[in-house]
Design a protein around this motif. Structure first.
Motif, mmCIF file in Angstrom:
data_model
loop_
_atom_site.group_PDB
_atom_site.id
_atom_site.type_symbol
_atom_site.label_atom_id
_atom_site.label_comp_id
_atom_site.label_asym_id
_atom_site.label_seq_id
_atom_site.Cartn_x
_atom_site.Cartn_y
_atom_site.Cartn_z
ATOM 1 N N SER A 97 1.398 18.520 16.998
ATOM 2 C CA SER A 97 0.830 17.398 16.245
ATOM 3 C C SER A 97 1.169 16.088 16.937
ATOM 4 O O SER A 97 2.132 15.998 17.709
ATOM 5 N N TYR A 98 0.353 15.102 16.654
ATOM 6 C CA TYR A 98 0.544 13.771 17.227
ATOM 7 C C TYR A 98 1.541 12.972 16.385
ATOM 8 O O TYR A 98 1.773 13.274 15.212
ATOM 9 N N SER A 99 2.094 11.964 16.988
ATOM 10 C CA SER A 99 2.892 10.976 16.267
ATOM 11 C C SER A 99 2.443 9.596 16.741
ATOM 12 O O SER A 99 1.882 9.457 17.836
ATOM 13 N N PRO A 100 2.643 8.560 15.919
ATOM 14 C CA PRO A 100 3.339 8.556 14.631
ATOM 15 C C PRO A 100 2.447 9.048 13.506
ATOM 16 O O PRO A 100 1.267 9.354 13.722
ATOM 17 N N ASN A 101 3.028 9.116 12.300
ATOM 18 C CA ASN A 101 2.237 9.412 11.118
ATOM 19 C C ASN A 101 1.174 8.341 10.909
ATOM 20 O O ASN A 101 1.265 7.232 11.450
ATOM 21 N N ILE A 102 0.180 8.665 10.101
ATOM 22 C CA ILE A 102 -0.905 7.737 9.799
ATOM 23 C C ILE A 102 -0.585 7.010 8.498
ATOM 24 O O ILE A 102 -0.270 7.640 7.491
ATOM 25 N N LYS A 103 -0.676 5.707 8.522
ATOM 26 C CA LYS A 103 -0.444 4.920 7.312
ATOM 27 C C LYS A 103 -1.760 4.677 6.581
ATOM 28 O O LYS A 103 -2.767 4.336 7.204
ATOM 29 N N ALA A 104 -1.727 4.869 5.275
ATOM 30 C CA ALA A 104 -2.862 4.518 4.415
ATOM 31 C C ALA A 104 -2.627 3.116 3.892
ATOM 32 O O ALA A 104 -1.583 2.834 3.290
ATOM 33 N N LEU A 105 -3.583 2.229 4.121
ATOM 34 C CA LEU A 105 -3.389 0.798 3.881
ATOM 35 C C LEU A 105 -4.479 0.218 2.979
ATOM 36 O O LEU A 105 -5.606 0.703 2.957
ATOM 37 N N ILE A 106 -4.123 -0.837 2.268
ATOM 38 C CA ILE A 106 -5.093 -1.687 1.579
ATOM 39 C C ILE A 106 -5.115 -3.017 2.324
ATOM 40 O O ILE A 106 -4.080 -3.684 2.454
ATOM 41 N N GLY A 107 -6.296 -3.378 2.832
ATOM 42 C CA GLY A 107 -6.441 -4.637 3.556
ATOM 43 C C GLY A 107 -7.307 -5.616 2.784
ATOM 44 O O GLY A 107 -8.231 -5.215 2.067
ATOM 45 N N VAL A 108 -6.999 -6.903 2.924
ATOM 46 C CA VAL A 108 -7.745 -7.961 2.223
ATOM 47 C C VAL A 108 -8.000 -9.116 3.181
ATOM 48 O O VAL A 108 -7.381 -9.217 4.247
ATOM 49 N N ALA A 109 -8.894 -9.999 2.777
ATOM 50 C CA ALA A 109 -9.146 -11.211 3.557
ATOM 51 C C ALA A 109 -8.021 -12.219 3.304
ATOM 52 O O ALA A 109 -7.610 -12.414 2.155
ATOM 53 N N LYS A 110 -7.522 -12.832 4.337
ATOM 54 C CA LYS A 110 -6.470 -13.837 4.176
ATOM 55 C C LYS A 110 -6.943 -14.994 3.296
ATOM 56 O O LYS A 110 -6.148 -15.586 2.565
ATOM 57 N N ALA A 111 -8.240 -15.276 3.354
ATOM 58 C CA ALA A 111 -8.779 -16.380 2.550
ATOM 59 C C ALA A 111 -8.910 -16.018 1.087
ATOM 60 O O ALA A 111 -9.022 -16.909 0.227
ATOM 61 N N ARG A 112 -8.901 -14.695 0.779
ATOM 62 C CA ARG A 112 -9.044 -14.233 -0.597
ATOM 63 C C ARG A 112 -8.014 -13.137 -0.881
ATOM 64 O O ARG A 112 -8.373 -11.981 -1.147
ATOM 65 N N PRO A 113 -6.739 -13.455 -0.832
ATOM 66 C CA PRO A 113 -5.708 -12.430 -1.027
ATOM 67 C C PRO A 113 -5.664 -11.951 -2.475
ATOM 68 O O PRO A 113 -6.108 -12.630 -3.390
ATOM 69 N N MET A 114 -5.113 -10.738 -2.659
ATOM 70 C CA MET A 114 -4.863 -10.214 -3.997
ATOM 71 C C MET A 114 -3.358 -10.097 -4.182
ATOM 72 O O MET A 114 -2.658 -9.597 -3.318
ATOM 73 N N LYS A 115 -2.863 -10.575 -5.340
ATOM 74 C CA LYS A 115 -1.440 -10.467 -5.629
ATOM 75 C C LYS A 115 -1.067 -9.096 -6.166
ATOM 76 O O LYS A 115 0.065 -8.635 -5.998
ATOM 77 N N ASP A 116 -2.040 -8.449 -6.819
ATOM 78 C CA ASP A 116 -1.779 -7.155 -7.429
ATOM 79 C C ASP A 116 -3.030 -6.303 -7.316
ATOM 80 O O ASP A 116 -4.160 -6.818 -7.399
ATOM 81 N N ILE A 117 -2.859 -5.001 -7.145
ATOM 82 C CA ILE A 117 -3.997 -4.113 -6.953
ATOM 83 C C ILE A 117 -4.896 -4.067 -8.183
ATOM 84 O O ILE A 117 -6.089 -3.730 -8.070
ATOM 85 N N THR A 118 -4.391 -4.450 -9.348
ATOM 86 C CA THR A 118 -5.234 -4.440 -10.550
ATOM 87 C C THR A 118 -6.374 -5.457 -10.447
ATOM 88 O O THR A 118 -7.346 -5.373 -11.195
ATOM 89 N N GLU A 119 -6.260 -6.402 -9.519
ATOM 90 C CA GLU A 119 -7.341 -7.360 -9.290
ATOM 91 C C GLU A 119 -8.575 -6.700 -8.693
ATOM 92 O O GLU A 119 -9.634 -7.318 -8.597
ATOM 93 N N LEU A 120 -8.447 -5.431 -8.315
ATOM 94 C CA LEU A 120 -9.603 -4.687 -7.819
ATOM 95 C C LEU A 120 -10.574 -4.347 -8.950
ATOM 96 O O LEU A 120 -11.758 -4.079 -8.699
#
Length: 288
Positions: free
Chosen positions: A111-134
Motif C-alpha cells: 500500500s501507498y503512504s501517507p494515508n488520505i485525509k478527508a477534508l472540508i474546504g471553503v472559500a477564504k472570502a466566505r468561511p464557515m465557523k461551524d459545519i452546521t452552516e452547511l
C-alpha cells in the motif's frame, strides 16, 4: 495503443529458473514473454497519470521487464476491468481493493503512504465557523465514488446533516476542481481528499482553505491478479519495494505524486473496508 482501450493481454507462462547475473526476482520477471500490465485507478487525468508512472516503467525496463500502464475512462469501468482480471497488478483505492479481493480473489501486496485525509474546504472570502452552516446550502463533491465521499457523508450524518434533506450536493465537472466551484460561489464547501486539495489550480489555491479534517483513510493498495503464480506475485512485490526504497526512479515517482512510500499493507486495513462494501457496490453502479 491508448491506455483506455487496450484489450485483455495474453497471459504468460513464466519459467522459474534463474538467469546468470540476476537476482531471483529479476530473473523471474525477465523471462516474461509479454509486457506486464499495471492498471491504475483514474483518480486524475490519464495524461497526468501515465506521466507520473513513467519512472516505474523505467525501473522495470532495467530489470528487462517491459511494463504497460493502463487505466480506464472512469472508476466504474476500471473496476469492471479489474474484476475481469485484465490487469496483472492493480493500483486502486482501498474500498475498491477490498471489493476486488472479496469478489475475484485479487491479492493485496503493498500500500501507498501517507494515508488520505478527508477534508472540508471553503472559500477564504466566505468561511464557515461551524459545519452546521452547511444546512440549506450546497456541498460539492470531487468524486461520489471515493472513500473520502463515503466517509465524509457519514461524518456529516453523524453531525445531524443528511444529504438531500439538509443540504444539496453537486459533483465537480471533470475539467474543473472542487476548489474552483467553491471560490466562484456555486457551493459553500467542498468534500475532497488531501490529494485533490494539492491538485487545486494555482490561481485558486490562495482563495481556498481547509476548514476541518474529517478523517484519515487508508491509501491506495497494490493488488496482484490471482492468475499470477505465488512466486511471481512475490517477485513483483520484491521489485516494487526495491523501486520504492532508494531507486532513482522511485525518488522521481514520489516527487511527481506527493506520495512518500510503498510498504506492507497495515494489518486490518482490508477488513476495515467491509462497512463500505455495499455503499461501494451502489456507487459503482453509476459511472463517474
Amino acid at each position: 495503443m491508448p491506455a483506455e482501450t487496450k484489450p485483455l493481454i495474453a497471459r504468460r507462462l513464466i519459467c522459474l529458473g534463474t538467469l546468470a547475473g540476476m537476482s531471483a526476482p529479476r530473473a523471474l520477471l525477465a523471462q516474461t514473454a509479454a509486457a506486464l500490465e499495471i492498471g491504475v485507478l483514474p483518480n486524475i487525468s490519464a495524461r497526468v497519470l501515465l506521466g507520473q508512472y513513467q519512472p516505474l516503467r523505467d525501473f522495470f525496463a532495467r530489470a528487462q521487464q517491459p511494463v504497460q500502464i493502463s487505466t480506464a475512462p472512469n472508476w466504474s469501468s476500471f473496476h469492471e476491468r479489474t474484476l475481469a482480471l485484465e490487469y496483472d497488478l492493480v493500483v486502486t483505492a482501498a474500498h475498491l481493493a477490498r471489493l476486488a479481493q472479496i469478489e475475484r480473489g485479487l491479492v493485496p501486496l503493498l500500500s501507498y503512504s501517507p494515508n488520505i485525509k478527508a477534508l472540508i474546504g471553503v472559500a477564504k472570502a466566505r468561511p464557515m465557523k461551524d459545519i452546521t452552516e452547511l444546512r440549506g446550502q450546497v456541498l460539492v463533491l470531487s468524486n461520489p465514488q471515493s472513500l473520502v465521499t463515503m466517509r465524509g457523508l457519514q461524518w456529516l450524518a453523524e453531525k445531524g446533516l443528511q444529504r438531500d434533506r439538509d443540504f444539496r450536493i453537486i459533483n465537480v465537472p471533470t475539467d474543473d476542481s472542487a476548489g474552483s466551484v467553491v471560490v466562484r460561489g456555486d457551493a459553500v464547501a467542498a468534500l475532497l481528499s488531501s490529494g485533490e486539495f494539492r491538485a487545486t489550480p494555482d490561481a485558486v489555491k490562495p482563495q481556498f482553505e481547509i476548514m476541518t479534517t474529517i478523517a484519515e483513510l487508508p491509501s491506495f493498495v497494490v493488488m496482484a491478479s490471482p492468475r499470477l503464480a505465488a512466486p511471481v506475485q512475490q517477485a513483483l512485490k520484491t521489485q516494487l519495494l526495491a523501486f520504492a526504497n532508494g531507486s532513482a526512479e522511485g525518488k522521481a515517482f514520489f516527487g511527481n505524486t506527493g506520495l512518500t512510500g510503498i510498504g506492507e499493507v497495515p494489518p486490518g486495513v482490508m477488513a476495515s473496508m467491509d462497512p463500505y462494501i455495499e455503499l461501494t457496490r451502489k456507487a459503482l453502479a453509476v459511472p463517474r
